[in-house]
Design a protein around this motif. Structure first.
Motif, PDB file in Angstrom:
ATOM      1  N   PRO A 176      -9.299   2.914 -15.867  1.00 15.87           N
ATOM      2  CA  PRO A 176      -8.243   2.311 -15.046  1.00 15.87           C
ATOM      3  C   PRO A 176      -8.772   1.771 -13.724  1.00 15.87           C
ATOM      4  O   PRO A 176      -9.750   2.276 -13.172  1.00 15.87           O
ATOM      5  CB  PRO A 176      -7.275   3.480 -14.825  1.00 15.87           C
ATOM      6  CG  PRO A 176      -7.522   4.404 -15.972  1.00 15.87           C
ATOM      7  CD  PRO A 176      -9.008   4.306 -16.225  1.00 15.87           C
ATOM      8  N   VAL A 177      -8.113   0.730 -13.238  1.00 15.34           N
ATOM      9  CA  VAL A 177      -8.490   0.098 -11.981  1.00 15.34           C
ATOM     10  C   VAL A 177      -7.436   0.392 -10.917  1.00 15.34           C
ATOM     11  O   VAL A 177      -6.313   0.798 -11.214  1.00 15.34           O
ATOM     12  CB  VAL A 177      -8.650  -1.429 -12.155  1.00 15.34           C
ATOM     13  CG1 VAL A 177      -9.796  -1.739 -13.091  1.00 15.34           C
ATOM     14  CG2 VAL A 177      -7.353  -2.069 -12.669  1.00 15.34           C
ATOM     15  N   LYS A 178      -7.818   0.187  -9.655  1.00 15.09           N
ATOM     16  CA  LYS A 178      -6.922   0.385  -8.524  1.00 15.09           C
ATOM     17  C   LYS A 178      -6.508  -0.975  -7.974  1.00 15.09           C
ATOM     18  O   LYS A 178      -7.348  -1.844  -7.741  1.00 15.09           O
ATOM     19  CB  LYS A 178      -7.623   1.211  -7.440  1.00 15.09           C
ATOM     20  CG  LYS A 178      -7.988   2.625  -7.875  1.00 15.09           C
ATOM     21  CD  LYS A 178      -8.950   3.274  -6.884  1.00 15.09           C
ATOM     22  CE  LYS A 178      -8.380   3.324  -5.484  1.00 15.09           C
ATOM     23  NZ  LYS A 178      -9.305   3.975  -4.519  1.00 15.09           N
ATOM     24  N   ILE A 179      -5.202  -1.156  -7.759  1.00 15.38           N
ATOM     25  CA  ILE A 179      -4.644  -2.450  -7.382  1.00 15.38           C
ATOM     26  C   ILE A 179      -3.897  -2.352  -6.059  1.00 15.38           C
ATOM     27  O   ILE A 179      -3.102  -1.432  -5.851  1.00 15.38           O
ATOM     28  CB  ILE A 179      -3.662  -2.950  -8.476  1.00 15.38           C
ATOM     29  CG1 ILE A 179      -4.337  -2.981  -9.857  1.00 15.38           C
ATOM     30  CG2 ILE A 179      -3.114  -4.326  -8.109  1.00 15.38           C
ATOM     31  CD1 ILE A 179      -5.468  -3.948  -9.989  1.00 15.38           C
ATOM     32  N   GLU A 210     -10.194 -10.491  -1.181  1.00 20.59           N
ATOM     33  CA  GLU A 210     -11.051  -9.999  -0.091  1.00 20.59           C
ATOM     34  C   GLU A 210     -10.394  -8.830   0.631  1.00 20.59           C
ATOM     35  O   GLU A 210     -11.035  -7.821   0.921  1.00 20.59           O
ATOM     36  CB  GLU A 210     -11.317 -11.151   0.885  1.00 20.59           C
ATOM     37  CG  GLU A 210     -12.221 -10.811   2.032  1.00 20.59           C
ATOM     38  CD  GLU A 210     -12.429 -11.992   2.957  1.00 20.59           C
ATOM     39  OE1 GLU A 210     -11.558 -12.238   3.826  1.00 20.59           O
ATOM     40  OE2 GLU A 210     -13.444 -12.698   2.796  1.00 20.59           O
ATOM     41  N   ILE A 211      -9.107  -8.955   0.892  1.00 16.67           N
ATOM     42  CA  ILE A 211      -8.370  -7.889   1.575  1.00 16.67           C
ATOM     43  C   ILE A 211      -8.349  -6.627   0.718  1.00 16.67           C
ATOM     44  O   ILE A 211      -8.551  -5.514   1.212  1.00 16.67           O
ATOM     45  CB  ILE A 211      -6.930  -8.357   1.900  1.00 16.67           C
ATOM     46  CG1 ILE A 211      -6.970  -9.481   2.950  1.00 16.67           C
ATOM     47  CG2 ILE A 211      -6.077  -7.201   2.386  1.00 16.67           C
ATOM     48  CD1 ILE A 211      -5.639 -10.177   3.154  1.00 16.67           C
ATOM     49  N   ALA A 212      -8.099  -6.804  -0.588  1.00 12.71           N
ATOM     50  CA  ALA A 212      -8.067  -5.658  -1.505  1.00 12.71           C
ATOM     51  C   ALA A 212      -9.422  -4.948  -1.536  1.00 12.71           C
ATOM     52  O   ALA A 212      -9.496  -3.714  -1.470  1.00 12.71           O
ATOM     53  CB  ALA A 212      -7.658  -6.111  -2.902  1.00 12.71           C
ATOM     54  N   SER A 308      -6.877  -4.302 -18.757  1.00 12.04           N
ATOM     55  CA  SER A 308      -7.358  -3.469 -17.658  1.00 12.04           C
ATOM     56  C   SER A 308      -6.256  -2.465 -17.341  1.00 12.04           C
ATOM     57  O   SER A 308      -5.230  -2.819 -16.753  1.00 12.04           O
ATOM     58  CB  SER A 308      -7.658  -4.309 -16.415  1.00 12.04           C
ATOM     59  OG  SER A 308      -8.863  -5.003 -16.543  1.00 12.04           O
ATOM     60  N   PRO A 309      -6.427  -1.211 -17.747  1.00 18.60           N
ATOM     61  CA  PRO A 309      -5.430  -0.205 -17.388  1.00 18.60           C
ATOM     62  C   PRO A 309      -5.378  -0.024 -15.876  1.00 18.60           C
ATOM     63  O   PRO A 309      -6.408  -0.122 -15.202  1.00 18.60           O
ATOM     64  CB  PRO A 309      -5.924   1.062 -18.087  1.00 18.60           C
ATOM     65  CG  PRO A 309      -7.309   0.786 -18.533  1.00 18.60           C
ATOM     66  CD  PRO A 309      -7.559  -0.671 -18.500  1.00 18.60           C
ATOM     67  N   ILE A 310      -4.200   0.188 -15.353  1.00 22.52           N
ATOM     68  CA  ILE A 310      -4.021   0.364 -13.907  1.00 22.52           C
ATOM     69  C   ILE A 310      -3.725   1.831 -13.637  1.00 22.52           C
ATOM     70  O   ILE A 310      -2.746   2.389 -14.145  1.00 22.52           O
ATOM     71  CB  ILE A 310      -2.885  -0.530 -13.379  1.00 22.52           C
ATOM     72  CG1 ILE A 310      -3.234  -2.010 -13.620  1.00 22.52           C
ATOM     73  CG2 ILE A 310      -2.635  -0.271 -11.889  1.00 22.52           C
ATOM     74  CD1 ILE A 310      -2.094  -2.969 -13.339  1.00 22.52           C
ATOM     75  N   GLY A 311      -4.592   2.456 -12.848  1.00 20.64           N
ATOM     76  CA  GLY A 311      -4.426   3.869 -12.535  1.00 20.64           C
ATOM     77  C   GLY A 311      -3.788   4.124 -11.186  1.00 20.64           C
ATOM     78  O   GLY A 311      -3.304   5.226 -10.920  1.00 20.64           O
ATOM     79  N   GLU A 312      -3.785   3.076 -10.325  1.00 19.49           N
ATOM     80  CA  GLU A 312      -3.206   3.264  -8.991  1.00 19.49           C
ATOM     81  C   GLU A 312      -2.747   1.928  -8.423  1.00 19.49           C
ATOM     82  O   GLU A 312      -3.423   0.916  -8.563  1.00 19.49           O
ATOM     83  CB  GLU A 312      -4.235   3.896  -8.045  1.00 19.49           C
ATOM     84  CG  GLU A 312      -3.734   4.094  -6.627  1.00 19.49           C
ATOM     85  CD  GLU A 312      -4.785   4.639  -5.683  1.00 19.49           C
ATOM     86  OE1 GLU A 312      -4.712   4.341  -4.464  1.00 19.49           O
ATOM     87  OE2 GLU A 312      -5.695   5.360  -6.159  1.00 19.49           O
TER      88      GLU A 312
END
Length: 356
Positions: A176-179, A210-212, A308-312
């Motif tokens: 998972p990715v963080k968004i 860039e901010i992320a 892309s699973p989202i974990g956060e």
């Protein structure tokens, strides 16, 4: 134009192919490329496969100054029994023409473009990697080449296809990715070019990315450009949420790219009898679902990663942890099923793949 019109010039110098564990994404390119020219009054002409090389353009070419350009992205796969499969290429060329219409670019013949792509893949077939999770990424694009600084549609264009062997998106397994939810900038609005696959959309998204990144997040979740309230896209992906047993994804509204992977996931969900809704989704609804325990899964879809699973999610100062930061059951099923169809290891009941 017919296939007999395509001239093929083979390279006299074949590049060294990178090791499969060094491929990455979009770093290496095959030995050849396809080019077709366009001129007002003559139409698309002179199709040719030539050695991969720099292109020469006048500094005043409109693509540099007014961004009149569109592109696509798709993949070819080698199956375990050595077949070469393309995944829904007709949909990519259909969407390319939809982007062409919005950017005032003349339509390309979709059948001819597909046949030209097949010939290009045949010429560079040895570049398709065979290791699990790898593929040949294909980038068709059109650029405005008219050397004129007036703000008007170009009178000349080039349609080009280049190809790149790419590695597994998840080298160590799908994670998972963080968004970060963007609060200030916007990507697109209805009536603009958000539904077209054009370079400017991605240039305008770089600031949010860039901010992320500075905040430790991998991508940006964009909200609508009017109320900054409704969920639209994640970076270069469409987004889905599973809430209280139902999968929901933002309805196409003119500012969201109609993703081909997105459409494939919707069809897969329906075939599995999993409730799926296409509708407006506010960020408030997502946060409320998290607080009441009904936000079960979230994932993005696109050609590069498939899923892309989202974990956060981070909204304002609140961190929204989804499914304990782990991949969800439905997300995993969709990933396994679609990649299995793409690489030929699973049956294709939708007739999505084309064998070369």
């Amino acid at each position: 134009m017919t296939m007999k019109d395509i001239k093929i010039e083979l390279t006299t110098y074949k590049k060294e192919k990178p090791a499969s564990d060094k491929l990455g994404f979009g770093q290496f390119f095959t030995d050849h490329m396809l080019i077709i020219d366009y001129k007002n009054g003559k139409g698309w002409h002179d199709p040719r496969i030539i050695p991969y090389q720099p292109i020469s353009l006048d500094p005043a070419a409109k693509v540099f100054h007014y961004g009149q350009t569109v592109f696509e992205g798709l993949k070819a796969y080698v199956t375990v029994d050595k077949r070469v499969l393309l995944f829904r290429p007709e949909s990519n060329f259909k969407r390319l023409n939809a982007s062409n219409e919005r950017l005032c670019i003349p339509a390309i013949n979709e059948e001819f473009a597909l046949e030209g792509l097949k010939q290009l893949i045949t010429v560079d077939r040895e570049w398709i990697p065979t290791e699990p999770g790898t593929s040949l990424y294909i980038r068709p694009f059109i650029i405005a080449t008219d050397p004129y600084l007036g703000v008007s549609s170009s009178r000349s264009f080039q349609f080009i296809i280049i190809m790149s062997p790419v590695g597994s998106y998840y080298k160590e397994g799908i994670k998972p990715v963080k968004i970060l939810v963007e609060q200030n900038y916007v990507r697109a609005v209805a009536g603009g070019t958000g539904a077209a696959k054009t370079g400017g959309n991605y240039a305008s998204s770089l600031k949010g990315q860039e901010i992320a990144s500075e905040d430790g997040y991998s991508q940006t979740l964009w909200l609508d450009g009017v109320e900054k309230r409704y969920v639209e896209e994640v970076g270069s992906m469409n987004i889905f949420f599973k809430m209280n047993g139902t999968v929901v994804t933002p309805a196409l509204n003119g500012s969201i790219l109609p993703g081909i992977t997105r459409d494939s996931m919707i069809q897969l969900l329906k075939s599995k009898n999993i409730p799926i809704e296409e509708r407006r989704i506010s960020i408030d609804e997502v946060i409320e679902a998290y607080h009441n325990g009904t936000l079960e899964e979230a994932f993005g879809t696109g050609t590069a990663a498939v899923i892309s699973p989202i974990g956060e999610l981070k909204w304002q100062e609140e961190r929204i942890i989804i499914n304990n930061g782990e991949i969800g059951e439905v997300t995993q099923m969709l990933y396994d099923t679609l990649t299995g169809i793409q690489n030929g290891s699973l049956e294709d009941p939708f007739s999505w793949t084309i064998k070369l």
